[in-house]
Design an enzyme around this catalytic site. Structure first.
Site, short mmCIF file in Angstrom:
data_model
loop_
_atom_site.label_atom_id
_atom_site.label_comp_id
_atom_site.label_asym_id
_atom_site.label_seq_id
_atom_site.Cartn_x
_atom_site.Cartn_y
_atom_site.Cartn_z
N ARG A 8 -1.28 -5.71 -8.52
CA ARG A 8 -0.10 -6.51 -8.21
C ARG A 8 0.20 -7.55 -9.26
O ARG A 8 1.34 -7.87 -9.54
CB ARG A 8 -0.29 -7.24 -6.86
CG ARG A 8 -0.22 -6.33 -5.67
CD ARG A 8 -0.73 -7.03 -4.45
NE ARG A 8 -2.12 -7.44 -4.66
CZ ARG A 8 -2.90 -7.93 -3.73
NH1 ARG A 8 -2.43 -8.13 -2.52
NH2 ARG A 8 -4.15 -8.26 -3.99
N LYS A 52 -16.80 -7.60 7.10
CA LYS A 52 -15.50 -8.27 7.14
C LYS A 52 -15.01 -8.47 8.56
O LYS A 52 -15.09 -7.56 9.38
CB LYS A 52 -14.47 -7.42 6.39
CG LYS A 52 -14.34 -7.79 4.93
CD LYS A 52 -13.06 -7.17 4.38
CE LYS A 52 -12.90 -7.42 2.89
NZ LYS A 52 -11.71 -6.76 2.35
N SER A 89 -2.95 -8.18 2.30
CA SER A 89 -3.37 -8.10 3.70
C SER A 89 -3.85 -9.47 4.18
O SER A 89 -3.60 -9.86 5.32
CB SER A 89 -4.48 -7.07 3.86
OG SER A 89 -3.98 -5.79 3.59
N HIS A 113 0.85 -1.21 0.00
CA HIS A 113 0.00 0.00 0.00
C HIS A 113 0.88 1.25 0.00
O HIS A 113 0.63 2.20 -0.75
CB HIS A 113 -0.88 0.03 1.26
CG HIS A 113 -1.92 -1.06 1.33
ND1 HIS A 113 -2.12 -1.83 2.46
CD2 HIS A 113 -2.80 -1.52 0.41
CE1 HIS A 113 -3.09 -2.70 2.23
NE2 HIS A 113 -3.53 -2.53 0.99
O1 PNS Z 1 -8.70 -3.04 0.24
P1 PNS Z 1 -9.80 -3.55 -0.61
O2 PNS Z 1 -10.62 -4.53 0.16
O3 PNS Z 1 -9.35 -4.10 -1.92
O4 PNS Z 1 -10.72 -2.29 -0.97
C1 PNS Z 1 -11.95 -2.44 -1.58
C2 PNS Z 1 -12.78 -1.16 -1.46
C3 PNS Z 1 -12.91 -0.76 -0.01
C4 PNS Z 1 -12.12 -0.05 -2.23
C5 PNS Z 1 -14.17 -1.49 -2.06
O5 PNS Z 1 -14.70 -2.62 -1.44
C6 PNS Z 1 -15.13 -0.32 -1.93
O6 PNS Z 1 -15.06 0.60 -2.68
N1 PNS Z 1 -16.04 -0.40 -0.93
C7 PNS Z 1 -17.03 0.61 -0.68
C8 PNS Z 1 -18.40 0.14 -1.13
C9 PNS Z 1 -18.57 0.32 -2.62
O7 PNS Z 1 -18.51 1.41 -3.14
N2 PNS Z 1 -18.78 -0.82 -3.30
C10 PNS Z 1 -18.91 -0.84 -4.72
C11 PNS Z 1 -17.54 -0.85 -5.37
S1 PNS Z 1 -17.63 -1.76 -6.80
#
Ligand code: PNS
Length: 165
Positions: free
Chosen positions: A93, A44, A131, A20
């Site tokens: 990645r 989660k 993570s 990150h």
């Molecule tokens: O670290 P991550 O888990 O890859 O991050 C994912 C994240 C938090 C960016 C994604 O789950 C997100 O945007 N969550 C907020 C809810 C949302 O907008 N969902 C629709 C996205 S397609």
């Protein structure tokens, strides 16, 4: 007048890793400011609480005024509208990230046509770090020293000590 180029780097950051950090550092070669936005994700099961994660990221970037640490609830596109920034930064990645990232970028674009997702390919030094892998190593008692910033390592050790008590 110069307008700052700002991007949102959203995630769950459980825990925040050197991968990150690498994406943020390199993102700052393209953007003037990065907003690290921690998502409230109640479904989660996390290793660190929401408050701990915010505190950790704030500690890491306490001396950086071009990195803002924030959080959001609900849809990321709604947060981006609220703060008036329509660029999302994501790290890529490997090929295995692509499908998930593409799906998310397209879903966000469908929800909000102004949104643009910009990808930075994670440095190969960190491309194996995730993570979830870190959570597994930690749960089995291994060291993640090489994969996380010092602050995270320290907090993980404190957590393990508390568990043993
Ligand atoms: O670290 P991550 O888990 O890859 O991050 C994912 C994240 C938090 C960016 C994604 O789950 C997100 O945007 N969550 C907020 C809810 C949302 O907008 N969902 C629709 C996205 S397609």
């Amino acid at each position: 007048m110069k307008v700052d180029k700002i991007a949102i780097y959203a995630g769950s950051f459980d825990p925040f890793t050197k991968g990150h950090q690498n994406v943020i550092d390199r993102g700052l070669r393209v953007f003037d400011k990065i907003i690290v936005a921690l998502a409230h994700n109640v479904s989660k099961k996390t290793i660190f609480s929401f408050d701990d994660r915010i505190e950790i990221i704030k500690e890491i970037y306490k001396d950086r005024d071009n990195i803002v640490v924030d959080s959001f609830e609900g849809l990321l596109v709604d947060y981006s509208k609220k703060i008036g920034t329509s660029v999302l930064l994501r790290g890529m990645r490997s090929v295995s990230d692509f499908e998930y990232e593409l799906q998310m970028a397209l879903a966000n674009k469908t929800l909000y046509s102004e949104i643009e997702t910009i990808f930075i390919v994670t440095d190969s030094k960190y491309s194996h770090i995730s993570s979830s892998l870190i959570r597994e190593i930690v749960s089995l008692g291994g060291s993640v020293k090489k994969m996380v910033p010092g602050v995270v390592e320290r907090r993980l050790k404190e957590k393990q000590k508390q568990k043993k008590r």
